[in-house]
Motif scaffolding. Structure first.
Motif, PDB file in Angstrom:
ATOM      1  N   PHE A   1     -30.930   2.262  -8.610  1.00 37.85           N
ATOM      2  CA  PHE A   1     -30.558   3.694  -8.932  1.00 37.85           C
ATOM      3  C   PHE A   1     -29.812   3.673 -10.514  1.00 37.85           C
ATOM      4  O   PHE A   1     -29.927   4.503 -11.224  1.00 37.85           O
TER       5      PHE A   1
ATOM      6  N   THR B   1     -30.813   5.547 -14.073  1.00 38.33           N
ATOM      7  CA  THR B   1     -30.060   6.882 -14.107  1.00 38.33           C
ATOM      8  C   THR B   1     -29.266   6.698 -15.342  1.00 38.33           C
ATOM      9  O   THR B   1     -28.727   6.003 -15.780  1.00 38.33           O
TER      10      THR B   1
ATOM     11  N   GLY C   1     -31.122   9.331  -6.059  1.00 33.52           N
ATOM     12  CA  GLY C   1     -31.330   8.086  -5.528  1.00 33.52           C
ATOM     13  C   GLY C   1     -30.040   7.509  -5.189  1.00 33.52           C
ATOM     14  O   GLY C   1     -30.157   6.182  -4.860  1.00 33.52           O
TER      15      GLY C   1
END
Length: 537
Positions: free
Chosen positions: A346, A350, A426
């Motif tokens: 993640f 991100t 996520g």
């Protein structure tokens, strides 16, 4: 035994007596470290007990700062009890330190929480932590001096290394007690009253420790010095006013002790916080992994202590500092990869930008962070993102406050909506047990413990050999507690605060890396090899 007999046998007392001394001093010190570390093992948990609700990040930081408060008075304890140890004697001084520690720890178990007595609760907790720090400040230096003065030059590193184990064993005891209680009690019961039990157990440990210490005899080296009238009248003045001795203190602090302190506390305490709060592992797994690593790594205190008797102390310790400076960040990245792979994935995909005029108010950052309730949107967003290990970049601007998540801009700060958006992107709310690579986690934690043993194992022998007999208790204690108390003790708090400030979960480790690197450079340049020095010098 007469002073003359002692002088005729300058190498040491007999081996059997030395072992009894080590056992008695080490057992007492284990109990005292258990008292001190039981709070550290529950530091994050204490945030909700002794600090106001409404700002979770502030509560966590305040609990870590309170843990650090126990280190504030360590140097002053070293000064007070160091003077007593160098003038009155080693034995009776660390009887007093143990009594203070035991009573202060037991009192924590009786302390009302914030909901009952308000701000008086954290104020009293801090006071008790300060008393603990005062006691520890005079304990370890006295114990290691006492053992070293009972040991021969050929095995001084080995004998004192048994005492180095006591910190890790005390931590291990605290973890085992907490794990055991949380296994047999419900979460609600532990939160309501079960957390008090580890502290109240200190009453029994105090009785056992006092019994053990009362059976000890005074150090033969100190007895001989006192019989000849060579004790220092004012050891603290002799340390701080004498340029040569003061130079030894500063060299000890910045040439090795500071590095040992940040390595030990980051590897033992910040790692536990990192596993539970950052990686979101369940506490049972985190405690178990660290406990196994401690059990596997603890014998290496003795291994490196013995090795230092053979090849010297300096380069074993400095190698540990250098390896720590190089490996700590990669190790913690490995813990992230193997402990919460979903979080690692993640984080890689991100991108979060915190943007707006509120982000210009950097001077109020810490004030906002520690306020009972956050009000500035930028600081609220930073606290929330860092608590969830979400990487972010703060960009001050004249535009209204907004959060940009993977290119999508959202005006204002709505915690529930941001959380939903991150989960949709996520973000894991907790580590998935099925994806945790336990063997590699334990292996990495073992390396952290191993690095600490490299630096800490030979440290006691090095310090007692560095200082002259007349000011040895004071010199060792002051060097240890300035380095451990003011540089190492706040490492978990500083690391956490840096992460909240920068948005990178690994930036907090830079403090440990820098201190370890500086100690390697100064130690390599100026620290002498002390192996084999005469303890009566």
């Amino acid at each position: 035994m007469s002073a003359g007999t002692i002088a005729a046998q300058p190498s040491a007392v007999n081996t059997r007596e030395s072992r009894q001394v080590v056992l008695a001093a080490a057992l007492g010190t284990v109990f005292e470290w258990y008292d001190f570390f039981i709070y550290g093992s529950l530091a994050v948990f204490f945030g909700g007990l002794f600090f106001p609700k409404g700002n979770e990040t502030a509560a966590v930081l305040a609990s870590l700062a309170t843990f650090g408060a126990g280190f504030v008075l360590r140097p002053f304890g070293a000064i007070v009890f160091g003077k007593l140890g160098d003038t009155i004697g080693r034995k009776y001084t660390f009887l007093v330190t143990m009594l203070i520690m035991g009573l202060a720890t037991a009192a924590v178990g009786l302390l009302p929480t914030y909901e009952t007595i308000g701000w008086l609760a954290p104020a009293t907790l801090v006071t008790l932590r300060l008393l603990q720090g005062l006691a520890v400040g005079g304990e370890f230096g006295g114990a290691v001096t006492y053992i070293a003065e009972h040991s021969s030059a050929r095995d001084r590193g080995l004998m004192t290394s048994w005492l180095q184990i006591t910190g890790t064993v005390g931590l291990l005891m605290s973890l085992l007690v907490i794990m055991g209680l949380r296994q047999v009690m419900s979460e609600a019961a532990f939160s309501a009253w079960g957390w008090r039990i580890p502290f109240l157990l200190s009453i029994g440990l105090l009785v056992v420790s006092l019994y053990i210490r009362l059976r000890l005899h005074e150090s033969p080296v100190f007895s001989e010095m006192k019989a000849h009238g060579k004790t220092s009248r004012n050891p603290i003045r002799d340390i701080f006013a004498d340029r040569k001795t003061l130079r030894l203190v500063l060299l000890a602090i910045f040439g090795i002790v500071a590095g040992q302190a940040v390595i030990w506390y980051t590897g033992h305490f910040y790692s536990l916080y990192f596993l539970t709060s950052t990686l979101k592992l369940d506490y049972q797994s985190a405690y178990l992994y660290l406990t196994i690593a401690l059990v596997l790594g603890t014998p290496f205190f003795v291994v490196f202590g013995r090795l230092s008797d053979r090849i010297g102390r300096k380069w074993i310790m400095l190698t540990g500092c250098l390896l720590s400076a190089l490996l700590f960040i990669p190790i913690f990245k490995g813990l992230t990869t193997y402990g919460n792979p979903q979080l690692a994935e993640f984080r890689e995909r991100t991108s979060v930008v915190v943007q707006g005029g509120d982000c210009r108010e950097e001077q109020s950052f810490l004030g906002q962070l520690f306020s009972p309730r956050l009000t500035v949107p930028c600081t609220r967003a930073k606290a929330f993102l860092s608590a969830n290990a979400v990487p972010y970049v703060a960009k001050p601007s004249d535009e209204p406050f907004a959060i940009i998540l993977n290119g999508k801009r959202t005006e204002g700060f709505d915690e529930a909506q941001l959380k939903a958006d991150l989960v949709a992107a996520g973000m894991p709310l907790k580590a998935d047990p099925a994806r945790v690579d336990a063997p590699r986690m334990i292996g990495l934690l073992f390396v952290l413990v191993l690095l600490a043993t490299m630096v800490y194992g030979p440290l006691g022998a090095c310090l007692v050999e560095l200082f002259p007999t007349q000011v040895r208790y004071s010199g060792v204690s002051v060097a240890l507690q300035f380095g451990n108390g003011w540089i190492g003790g706040f490492a978990p708090f500083i690391a956490t605060a840096v992460v909240v400030r920068t948005g990178d979960i690994f930036d907090g480790l830079l403090y440990t890396v820098i201190v370890a690197a500086v100690c390697f450079i100064i130690g390599a340049w100026r620290l002498p090899e002390t192996r084999g020095r005469d303890m009566r010098a």
